[in-house]
Design an enzyme around this catalytic site. Structure first.
Site, mmCIF file in Angstrom:
data_model
loop_
_atom_site.group_PDB
_atom_site.id
_atom_site.type_symbol
_atom_site.label_atom_id
_atom_site.label_comp_id
_atom_site.label_asym_id
_atom_site.label_seq_id
_atom_site.Cartn_x
_atom_site.Cartn_y
_atom_site.Cartn_z
ATOM 1 N N TRP A 1 -7.327 -48.155 -70.164
ATOM 2 C CA TRP A 1 -7.812 -49.538 -70.175
ATOM 3 C C TRP A 1 -7.021 -50.388 -69.185
ATOM 4 O O TRP A 1 -7.583 -51.259 -68.525
ATOM 5 C CB TRP A 1 -7.696 -50.091 -71.592
ATOM 6 C CG TRP A 1 -8.164 -51.502 -71.760
ATOM 7 C CD1 TRP A 1 -9.461 -51.941 -71.865
ATOM 8 C CD2 TRP A 1 -7.346 -52.675 -71.864
ATOM 9 N NE1 TRP A 1 -9.493 -53.309 -72.026
ATOM 10 C CE2 TRP A 1 -8.212 -53.787 -72.026
ATOM 11 C CE3 TRP A 1 -5.970 -52.895 -71.839
ATOM 12 C CZ2 TRP A 1 -7.735 -55.093 -72.161
ATOM 13 C CZ3 TRP A 1 -5.502 -54.191 -71.964
ATOM 14 C CH2 TRP A 1 -6.375 -55.273 -72.127
ATOM 15 N N HIS A 2 -5.717 -50.137 -69.065
ATOM 16 C CA HIS A 2 -4.893 -50.909 -68.135
ATOM 17 C C HIS A 2 -5.157 -50.524 -66.686
ATOM 18 O O HIS A 2 -5.061 -51.377 -65.794
ATOM 19 C CB HIS A 2 -3.404 -50.709 -68.461
ATOM 20 C CG HIS A 2 -2.918 -51.520 -69.613
ATOM 21 N ND1 HIS A 2 -2.946 -51.065 -70.914
ATOM 22 C CD2 HIS A 2 -2.411 -52.778 -69.672
ATOM 23 C CE1 HIS A 2 -2.462 -52.003 -71.714
ATOM 24 N NE2 HIS A 2 -2.143 -53.044 -70.991
ATOM 25 N N GLY A 3 -5.465 -49.272 -66.428
ATOM 26 C CA GLY A 3 -5.698 -48.842 -65.053
ATOM 27 C C GLY A 3 -5.023 -47.513 -64.770
ATOM 28 O O GLY A 3 -4.614 -46.803 -65.695
ATOM 29 N N SER B 1 -5.433 -46.960 -74.332
ATOM 30 C CA SER B 1 -4.645 -48.088 -73.846
ATOM 31 C C SER B 1 -4.232 -47.889 -72.392
ATOM 32 O O SER B 1 -4.304 -48.816 -71.582
ATOM 33 C CB SER B 1 -3.403 -48.275 -74.725
ATOM 34 O OG SER B 1 -2.624 -49.358 -74.285
#
Length: 600
Positions: free
Chosen positions: A374-376, A371
Site C-alpha cells: 500500500w505504501h509503495g 501495508s
C-alpha cells in the site's frame, strides 16, 4: 488547470523556494474550510445538493487546481471498477477479494510510475489513491456483509454493512468528498451516509435535553467552528515548524559531509531532530484536513450524556503528543496514522481469518504485506517495516520481563524507581524508531544503509542483542528472579501465566471452585476483547487481543505468532508423516521399489 490559478503559485514558489504544487496543496487545505462551512449550510432536506457540492469541488481540486486529468481518470477507473464489482458480484464470497486485488493492483501501477518519475516536489494522484483504496476496499466488504446473516457478523460489521447498493450520486459524493480527497482521512460509506441524512447527529434519549449540543437554525449538525479552528491553527503551527526546521534537519542532511563531522552523541540528537521534523509535516497536514472534516460535521463522534461535551475525534488520524511521549512501541504506533491502522485491522487482519478462529501468523503476514504494498515499492519502506517487526518483538520482551521489577508485587503500583524505567523506555523508543524510519524518509537502499552506517547501526545492534538475550537462558533467569521476588513479598504467580500475569498474595486466596474461576476468567477475557459471550463467534470477532493486532502491518506479538506458525508447521508435518506418504514405512517401500527398478 485554469491558467490564471497557476501563475500566483509559480511566482510565490520561485520567491520562497517551494514548488507550486506544494503551495497548491496547502492552499487546498485552507480553501476547504470556507467550502466546508458552505457545505454544512446546505439544507439537511437536500442531500443530493451536498453530493453535487462534494463532487464538483473534488473535481475542481484535481483538474482546476492541480491539472491532474490523469488523476481524475485514475479516480474514475478505481471507483467505477469497485462499484461494478460490488454490484455484479455481490452474492459471491470472492467479491471483496476481487475488489481488493483490483484496487491494489491499479494503485501499484501508479506507485511504480511515481517511483520511476522520482520527483517528490510534484503532486500526483498516488496520495489520493492510497486514501481511495482504503475507502473503496472497505466499501466492497461492507456490501458483502450486507448479504450475510446477523449471526455471522460482529457488531462492527453490523454497524458498517450495506444491505443495498447506494445510488451513484451518493457513491460519487463519497468518493470525491473534498476535505479528505487528497491525503485523507479515510472513512466508511456508512459514516458518510449517516452524515448525509443527518442520522449521525441523533442524540440518544438518555441525554438530558438541556445538555444536547447547540445547533444553528434548523440544522441538526452541532456547532463545530471552534474545534475546527483549533485543528487548523494547531496543524498550521506544526507545518510552520516543519518549514523552519527542514532548513537544518532534512533527511538528505544525513548523507552530507557535515553530519559525519560530529561525534556520535550529536549525531543521535541530529537524527532525533530529523525525525521530529519529518513527523511535523504529517502532524500539520493531517490535523488541517481533519479540521475541515470537523467543520463539515463528519468528525462528529457523539456527546457525553453526563457533561454534554461533544466529541469530534471520529476521523482523528494523529496524536502528536502521544507520539512524542511514547514509552513503548505499541503507544508509538497506536498514535500514528490511526485510520490506516483501523483499516488494516478491520479489512485485512480480521478478514483473512476464518470465522470462529483467532488470527495467527498468516493474518499478520497478510497485513504486513498489504501495508508494505500500500505504501509503495521503495526499498526504504521494506527496510523500515522489517526492522520495526524485530523492534516490536524485543520491546515486548523487555516490557513483559523487565517492567515488573519496577512495580509493587502486591498492588502493581509504580515504585519510586519506575520513573527511571519510564525515562529509559521513552529514550529507547524514540531513538530506536528515529533510526528505523530513516529508510522511510530516504527511500533508496544505498542511501538508507549509508545513513544507518553513520550512526553505526546502533538500533539494529541493540535490538539483536535484546532478542539474543531473550532467546537465551537469560530469559528463564529473569522469570525465576521475578518469581523469587514475588514469593518473598507473599505473592503467588500463576503457573499458567508463565510469570507474566499479575500474582495474588497468599492472604487473598479463596476457595472458589474451579468452574467459577474459569467462568470469571472467560468473562474477563471477553470483556478485554470486546466479545459477547452470548453471541456466536464471527470472523471479525475472532481476535486474540488488541495487543496481537498488527499496527500499520507490524505485528503486535511477532515472537508469539512466529511460535504459532512453527507449531502449525510442525503439526502439518506430523499429520503428513502419519498419513503414509511421508511415513517411514512409505519412504522405505519407495526406496525398495526404486532399487528394484534400477536392478531391472
Amino acid at each position: 488547470m485554469i491558467p490564471f490559478i497557476h501563475t500566483p503559485f509559480a511566482y510565490l514558489g520561485s520567491k520562497i523556494g517551494v514548488s507550486p504544487d506544494e503551495l497548491k496543496l496547502i492552499f487546498s487545505f485552507f480553501l476547504s474550510y470556507p467550502l466546508a462551512g458552505l457545505l454544512k449550510r446546505v439544507p439537511d432536506s437536500r442531500p443530493h445538493l451536498k453530493n453535487f457540492f462534494c463532487l464538483s469541488i473534488g473535481v475542481f481540486y484535481l483538474v482546476g487546481l492541480f491539472d491532474l486529468w490523469v488523476g481524475l481518470r485514475t479516480v474514475l477507473i478505481s471507483s467505477i471498477g469497485a462499484y461494478s464489482i460490488a454490484k455484479f458480484l455481490r452474492g459471491s464470497p470472492y467479491m471483496p477479494w476481487i475488489g481488493f486485488v483490483f484496487l491494489m493492483g491499479h494503485m501499484s501501477v501508479n506507485h511504480i510510475m511515481r517511483q520511476r518519475l522520482n520527483d517528490p516536489s510534484t503532486i500526483d494522484i498516488t496520495g489520493a489513491q492510497m486514501v481511495l483504496v482504503m475507502k473503496l476496499s472497505a466499501f466492497c466488504w461492507n456490501v458483502a456483509d450486507g448479504v450475510l446473516p446477523d449471526d455471522h457478523l460482529s457488531d462492527f460489521q453490523k454497524d458498517r454493512r450495506l444491505k443495498e447498493l447506494p445510488s451513484l450520486l451518493d457513491y460519487f459524493g463519497y468518493v470525491f468528498f473534498f476535505p479528505s480527497l487528497m491525503i485523507g482521512p479515510a472513512f466508511d460509506f456508512a459514516e458518510y451516509r449517516r452524515w448525509l441524512d443527518t442520522t449521525m447527529f441523533d442524540v440518544p434519549k438518555t441525554v438530558d435535553p438541556a445538555k444536547k449540543p447547540p445547533t444553528r437554525r434548523k440544522r441538526k449538525i452541532p456547532r463545530s467552528g471552534t474545534p475546527a479552528m483549533i485543528k487548523l491553527v494547531t496543524g498550521f503551527s506544526w507545518l510552520m515548524l516543519f518549514i523552519w526546521l527542514s532548513t537544518w534537519f532534512s533527511p538528505e542532511s544525513l548523507l552530507g559531509d557535515g553530519f559525519v563531522s560530529h561525534n556520535f552523541i550529536v549525531r543521535l540528537l541530529f537524527l532525533h531532530m530529523v525525525g521530529i521534523t519529518a513527523r511535523a509535516k504529517y502532524y500539520g497536514v493531517w490535523m488541517m484536513t481533519e479540521g475541515a472534516c470537523i467543520l463539515s460535521g463528519l468528525g462528529y463522534n457523539g456527546v457525553d450524556p453526563t457533561t454534554g461535551k461533544v466529541s469530534w475525534d471520529r476521523l482523528q488520524n494523529i496524536r502528536p503528543m502521544g507520539m512524542e511521549t511514547a514509552q513503548n512501541t505499541k503507544a508509538y504506533l497506536d498514535n500514528w496514522n490511526i485510520n490506516t491502522s483501523k483499516w488494516l485491522r478491520n479489512y485485512v487482519y480480521l478478514r483473512v481469518t476464518p470465522r470462529g478462529k483467532k488470527p495467527g501468523f498468516g493474518a499478520t503476514l497478510a497485513t504486513f504485506t498489504t501495508s508494505a504494498f500500500w505504501h509503495g515499492f521503495y526499498p526504504g519502506y521494506y527496510l523500515s517495516f522489517v526492522l520495526a517487526s524485530f523492534i516490536q518483538a524485543a520491546a515486548k520482551n523487555v516490557r513483559r520481563h523487565v517492567r515488573p521489577f519496577f512495580l509493587d508485587p502486591k498492588t502493581q503500583a509504580p515504585l519510586p524507581s519506575k520513573k527511571w524505567y519510564d525515562l529509559a523506555s521513552w529514550l529507547a523508543t524514540q531513538l530506536t524508531f528515529n533510526f528505523a524510519v530513516c529508510p522511510f524518509l530516504l527511500l533508496g537502499f544505498h542511501e538508507s544503509i549509508t545513513a544507518w552506517s553513520r550512526v553505526y547501526f546502533y538500533a539494529i545492534i541493540h535490538t539483536a542483542v535484546a532478542l539474543a538475550f531473550f532467546s537465551s537462558p537469560g530469559k528463564k533467569w529473569l522469570r525465576k528472579t521475578l518469581e523469587k521476588r514475588n514469593a518473598k513479598a507473599g505473592v503467588v504467580t500463576s503457573a499458567s501465566s508463565g510469570g507474566r500475569g499479575r500474582g495474588r498474595s497468599s492472604d487473598e486466596k479463596t476457595n472458589s471452585s474451579v468452574q467459577n474461576g474459569t467462568a470469571q476468567g472467560a468473562m474477563g477475557t471477553a470483556a478485554l476483547l470486546g466479545e459477547n459471550l452470548n453471541q456466536p463467534s464471527s470472523r471479525a470477532d475472532s481476535t486474540d487481543s488488541q495487543s496481537r493486532s498488527p499496527m500499520l502491518g507490524i505485528s503486535g506479538d511477532p515472537q508469539g505468532e512466529l511460535d504459532e506458525a512453527l507449531e502449525e508447521f510442525k503439526k502439518e508435518m506430523e499429520s503428513r508423516v502419519g498419513g503414509g506418504a511421508f511415513s517411514a514405512t512409505g519412504l522405505r517401500d519407495s526406496l525398495r521399489g526404486e532399487a528394484r527398478e534400477r536392478a531391472v
